[in-house]
Design an enzyme around this catalytic site. Structure first.
Site, PDB file in Angstrom:
ATOM      1  N   SER A   1      40.383  41.130  37.904  1.00  0.00           N
ATOM      2  CA  SER A   1      41.166  40.913  39.121  1.00  0.00           C
ATOM      3  C   SER A   1      42.574  40.512  38.712  1.00  0.00           C
ATOM      4  O   SER A   1      42.770  39.859  37.674  1.00  0.00           O
ATOM      5  CB  SER A   1      40.550  39.791  39.963  1.00  0.00           C
ATOM      6  OG  SER A   1      41.429  39.443  41.014  1.00  0.00           O
TER       7      SER A   1
ATOM      8  N   TYR B   1      37.382  31.338  40.288  1.00  0.00           N
ATOM      9  CA  TYR B   1      37.178  32.794  40.232  1.00  0.00           C
ATOM     10  C   TYR B   1      38.218  33.442  39.321  1.00  0.00           C
ATOM     11  O   TYR B   1      37.883  34.299  38.497  1.00  0.00           O
ATOM     12  CB  TYR B   1      37.283  33.332  41.661  1.00  0.00           C
ATOM     13  CG  TYR B   1      37.398  34.839  41.802  1.00  0.00           C
ATOM     14  CD1 TYR B   1      36.259  35.653  41.801  1.00  0.00           C
ATOM     15  CD2 TYR B   1      38.642  35.446  41.978  1.00  0.00           C
ATOM     16  CE1 TYR B   1      36.373  37.030  41.964  1.00  0.00           C
ATOM     17  CE2 TYR B   1      38.760  36.817  42.137  1.00  0.00           C
ATOM     18  CZ  TYR B   1      37.622  37.603  42.131  1.00  0.00           C
ATOM     19  OH  TYR B   1      37.737  38.973  42.291  1.00  0.00           O
TER      20      TYR B   1
HETATM   21  P1  NAP Z   1      31.879  42.755  47.845  1.00  0.00           P
HETATM   22  O1  NAP Z   1      32.271  43.700  48.928  1.00  0.00           O
HETATM   23  O2  NAP Z   1      31.689  41.317  48.168  1.00  0.00           O
HETATM   24  O3  NAP Z   1      30.544  43.335  47.169  1.00  0.00           O
HETATM   25  C1  NAP Z   1      29.937  42.612  46.151  1.00  0.00           C
HETATM   26  C2  NAP Z   1      28.714  43.349  45.670  1.00  0.00           C
HETATM   27  O4  NAP Z   1      28.165  42.596  44.587  1.00  0.00           O
HETATM   28  C3  NAP Z   1      27.630  43.490  46.699  1.00  0.00           C
HETATM   29  O5  NAP Z   1      27.029  44.753  46.510  1.00  0.00           O
HETATM   30  C4  NAP Z   1      26.649  42.371  46.345  1.00  0.00           C
HETATM   31  O6  NAP Z   1      25.306  42.704  46.676  1.00  0.00           O
HETATM   32  C5  NAP Z   1      26.785  42.359  44.848  1.00  0.00           C
HETATM   33  N1  NAP Z   1      26.412  41.103  44.207  1.00  0.00           N
HETATM   34  C6  NAP Z   1      26.883  39.854  44.451  1.00  0.00           C
HETATM   35  N2  NAP Z   1      26.291  38.969  43.641  1.00  0.00           N
HETATM   36  C7  NAP Z   1      25.435  39.668  42.864  1.00  0.00           C
HETATM   37  C8  NAP Z   1      24.531  39.323  41.829  1.00  0.00           C
HETATM   38  N3  NAP Z   1      24.387  38.042  41.430  1.00  0.00           N
HETATM   39  N4  NAP Z   1      23.788  40.302  41.263  1.00  0.00           N
HETATM   40  C9  NAP Z   1      23.909  41.590  41.655  1.00  0.00           C
HETATM   41  N5  NAP Z   1      24.750  41.984  42.625  1.00  0.00           N
HETATM   42  C10 NAP Z   1      25.493  41.032  43.221  1.00  0.00           C
HETATM   43  O7  NAP Z   1      32.905  42.799  46.627  1.00  0.00           O
HETATM   44  P2  NAP Z   1      34.089  43.834  46.249  1.00  0.00           P
HETATM   45  O8  NAP Z   1      35.321  43.397  46.900  1.00  0.00           O
HETATM   46  O9  NAP Z   1      33.604  45.229  46.380  1.00  0.00           O
HETATM   47  O10 NAP Z   1      34.265  43.449  44.712  1.00  0.00           O
HETATM   48  C11 NAP Z   1      33.723  44.194  43.642  1.00  0.00           C
HETATM   49  C12 NAP Z   1      34.321  43.655  42.352  1.00  0.00           C
HETATM   50  O11 NAP Z   1      35.743  43.813  42.387  1.00  0.00           O
HETATM   51  C13 NAP Z   1      34.056  42.173  42.125  1.00  0.00           C
HETATM   52  O12 NAP Z   1      33.848  41.929  40.753  1.00  0.00           O
HETATM   53  C14 NAP Z   1      35.357  41.524  42.568  1.00  0.00           C
HETATM   54  O13 NAP Z   1      35.570  40.272  41.957  1.00  0.00           O
HETATM   55  C15 NAP Z   1      36.367  42.575  42.143  1.00  0.00           C
HETATM   56  N6  NAP Z   1      37.650  42.490  42.851  1.00  0.00           N
HETATM   57  C16 NAP Z   1      37.717  42.684  44.192  1.00  0.00           C
HETATM   58  C17 NAP Z   1      38.960  42.585  44.828  1.00  0.00           C
HETATM   59  C18 NAP Z   1      39.125  42.790  46.313  1.00  0.00           C
HETATM   60  O14 NAP Z   1      40.234  42.535  46.831  1.00  0.00           O
HETATM   61  N7  NAP Z   1      38.117  43.237  47.033  1.00  0.00           N
HETATM   62  C19 NAP Z   1      40.106  42.288  44.077  1.00  0.00           C
HETATM   63  C20 NAP Z   1      39.990  42.084  42.723  1.00  0.00           C
HETATM   64  C21 NAP Z   1      38.748  42.190  42.111  1.00  0.00           C
HETATM   65  P3  NAP Z   1      24.501  42.008  47.895  1.00  0.00           P
HETATM   66  O15 NAP Z   1      25.318  42.239  49.120  1.00  0.00           O
HETATM   67  O16 NAP Z   1      23.195  42.712  47.923  1.00  0.00           O
HETATM   68  O17 NAP Z   1      24.418  40.538  47.539  1.00  0.00           O
END
Ligand code: NAP
Length: 248
Positions: free
Chosen positions: A143, A157
């Site tokens: 991130s 985080y």
């Molecule tokens: P999200 O919409 O919250 O989705 C998170 C996913 O991770 C869900 O499928 C959730 O599954 C799963 N998950 C959570 N805890 C878990 C665990 N312990 N074991 C297995 N699966 C787990 O997140 P996102 O925004 O798509 O983010 C994806 C990645 O990108 C993350 O690493 C995040 O830190 C990174 N990121 C995101 C952003 C942003 O702005 N969105 C920016 C920078 C980095 P369930 O729903 O089944 O729990």
């Protein structure tokens, strides 16, 4: 046999976009999820409708026994992984450091850091030419917070994602001569549900004016960078952290 792609946390958001694009690129995809089986099955159904192959498998990436069982289940259903995307990641509600307790810190580090290490370990055991594997590629989701620090929101985080950056650089060097490339994508603010778990569903709208492009990103814009890093097009790229953030 299709090459096999494991995407952790692929039931929604960036992980689901990576799973869909990965299937379209010709991978058999493991859609890992923790809680939301219905959402994971929906991603699998979308992939099947488009003519691809996928399975949904439950595992909490922070629990070692579940990670071991997850990779064994993929061995049995799709074959050993050729590509891993360490995407599962969590935020806790926005808080200052002075309000963070040990339970919160342990959970943030367990999912974001330990989970990425454990999945990388299982992937290397299968991919490395040292272990008789045929090589492979790993992409970690970092991130922009890792370098900005996320002051007043979630420094925990941000620190966890800095550890993911170091995992990327160190593991890339460790396995570079064993047929495995390890890179990271560093998204800025992307429209997903993660901001709701931080307590501010509308966070992208609030902060987007600080992005040089003046907009948030879509999950598919991150997924395309991930797929490029996994692909042979990136054959001489390892240990890189690629910003996908609408400018720095
Ligand atoms: P999200 O919409 O919250 O989705 C998170 C996913 O991770 C869900 O499928 C959730 O599954 C799963 N998950 C959570 N805890 C878990 C665990 N312990 N074991 C297995 N699966 C787990 O997140 P996102 O925004 O798509 O983010 C994806 C990645 O990108 C993350 O690493 C995040 O830190 C990174 N990121 C995101 C952003 C942003 O702005 N969105 C920016 C920078 C980095 P369930 O729903 O089944 O729990």
């Amino acid at each position: 046999m299709l090459p096999v792609l494991m995407v952790t946390g692929a039931s929604r958001g960036i992980g689901a976009a990576v799973a869909r694009l990965g299937a379209a690129a010709g991978y058999a995809v493991c859609v890992n999820y923790r809680r939301d089986r219905t959402a994971a099955e929906r991603v699998v159904a979308d992939i099947a409708r488009a003519g691809g192959r996928a399975v949904a498998l439950q595992a909490d990436v922070s629990v070692e026994a579940e990670v071991v069982a997850l990779f064994q289940a993929v061995d049995a259903t799709l074959g050993p992984v050729d590509a891993l995307v360490n995407n599962a990641g969590i935020l806790a509600p926005q808080a200052r450091v002075e309000a963070m307790d040990a339970a919160r810190l342990e959970r943030i580090l367990a999912v974001n850091v330990t989970g990425s290490f454990l999945c990388a370990r299982e992937a290397v055991r299968r991919m490395s030419t040292r272990h008789g594997g045929r090589g492979g590629a790993i992409v970690n989701l970092s991130s922009r917070a890792a370098r900005l620090g996320a002051a007043g929101e979630y420094v925990d985080y941000a620190a966890a994602k800095a550890a993911v950056d170091t995992l990327t650089v160190g593991l890339a060097r460790e396995v570079a001569a064993e047929g495995i490339r390890v890179n990271a994508v560093s998204p800025g603010v992307i429209y997903t549900d993660i901001h709701a778990s931080g307590g501010e569903p509308g966070r992208v709208e609030r902060v987007k004016e600080s992005v040089p492009m003046k907009r948030g990103g879509q999950p598919e814009e991150v997924a395309r960078a991930v797929l490029w890093l996994l692909s042979k097009e990136a054959s001489y790229t390892t240990g890189t952290i690629l910003d996908v953030s609408g400018g720095r």
